[in-house]
Scaffold this motif. Structure first.
Motif, short mmCIF file in Angstrom:
data_model
loop_
_atom_site.label_atom_id
_atom_site.label_comp_id
_atom_site.label_asym_id
_atom_site.label_seq_id
_atom_site.Cartn_x
_atom_site.Cartn_y
_atom_site.Cartn_z
N GLY A 97 0.45 -0.97 0.00
CA GLY A 97 -0.03 -0.11 -0.07
C GLY A 97 0.87 1.24 0.16
O GLY A 97 0.52 2.43 0.07
N ILE A 98 2.05 0.80 -0.15
CA ILE A 98 2.82 2.76 0.00
C ILE A 98 2.79 3.19 -1.92
O ILE A 98 2.77 2.20 -2.59
N VAL A 99 2.80 4.32 -1.34
CA VAL A 99 2.58 5.24 -2.22
C VAL A 99 3.97 6.07 -3.19
O VAL A 99 5.06 5.69 -2.61
N PRO A 100 4.25 5.51 -4.22
CA PRO A 100 5.41 5.92 -4.69
C PRO A 100 6.07 7.65 -4.06
O PRO A 100 5.01 7.97 -4.41
N GLN A 101 7.16 7.76 -4.44
CA GLN A 101 7.38 8.64 -4.38
C GLN A 101 7.33 10.30 -4.70
O GLN A 101 7.61 10.62 -3.41
N TYR A 102 7.10 10.00 -5.69
CA TYR A 102 7.01 10.54 -6.81
C TYR A 102 5.13 11.76 -6.23
O TYR A 102 5.43 12.79 -6.29
N PHE A 103 4.50 11.52 -5.52
CA PHE A 103 3.48 11.55 -5.46
C PHE A 103 3.67 12.22 -4.24
O PHE A 103 3.21 13.23 -3.98
N HIS A 104 4.65 11.84 -2.73
CA HIS A 104 4.89 12.88 -2.13
C HIS A 104 5.65 14.99 -2.60
O HIS A 104 5.65 15.21 -2.03
N THR A 105 6.75 13.89 -3.31
CA THR A 105 7.50 15.22 -3.24
C THR A 105 6.59 15.94 -4.44
O THR A 105 6.91 17.98 -4.71
#
Length: 133
Positions: free
Chosen positions: A44-52
């Motif tokens: 369920g971990i979202v790709p880091q792109y969405f955090h950045t």
């Protein structure tokens, strides 16, 4: 890992994603050849792109909230006027998330638009993962 993400966060960087996937695979003892989409689906971990991307969008929103005499505000307004790459990217993302084309860049609007855009993009990404599974 996210140093300066407010500036570069509007772009996806595979090096950042690789580092996260490597760490998670090691943490839960998965083989290195585990498919990436499966890793995201199962954890369920979202790709880091969405955090950045979120950090980038909030930074621009804060710049647009400044008084019009401040340099970051002047630069943000001029960037929007000239449609620099991050502006074109935001417009492209809004269309890919099946939202109305992005035409308004007021801080009030962006504070509502950013979480909506991100949730739609994450939802779309996870649908792609499910299709691959």
């Amino acid at each position: 890992m996210f140093y300066g993400a407010q500036v570069w966060g509007g772009e996806s960087h595979e090096q950042v994603e690789k580092l996260l996937r490597f760490f998670i695979k090691k943490l839960i003892f998965l083989p290195a050849n585990t498919p990436n989409y499966m890793l995201h689906l199962e954890t369920g971990i979202v790709p880091q792109y969405f955090h950045t991307l979120r950090a980038h969008m909030l930074f621009i929103t804060r710049c647009l909230s400044l008084p019009t005499s401040r340099l970051p505000r002047v630069l943000a307004d001029e960037s929007i006027r000239q449609e620099v790459p991050w502006v074109r990217n935001w417009k492209r993302l809004s269309l890919s998330a099946d939202l109305e084309p992005l035409t308004e860049f007021s801080p009030t609007f962006l504070k509502v638009f950013t979480p909506l855009l991100l949730s739609k993009l994450v939802e779309k990404e996870f649908k792609l993962y499910v299709e691959r599974a």
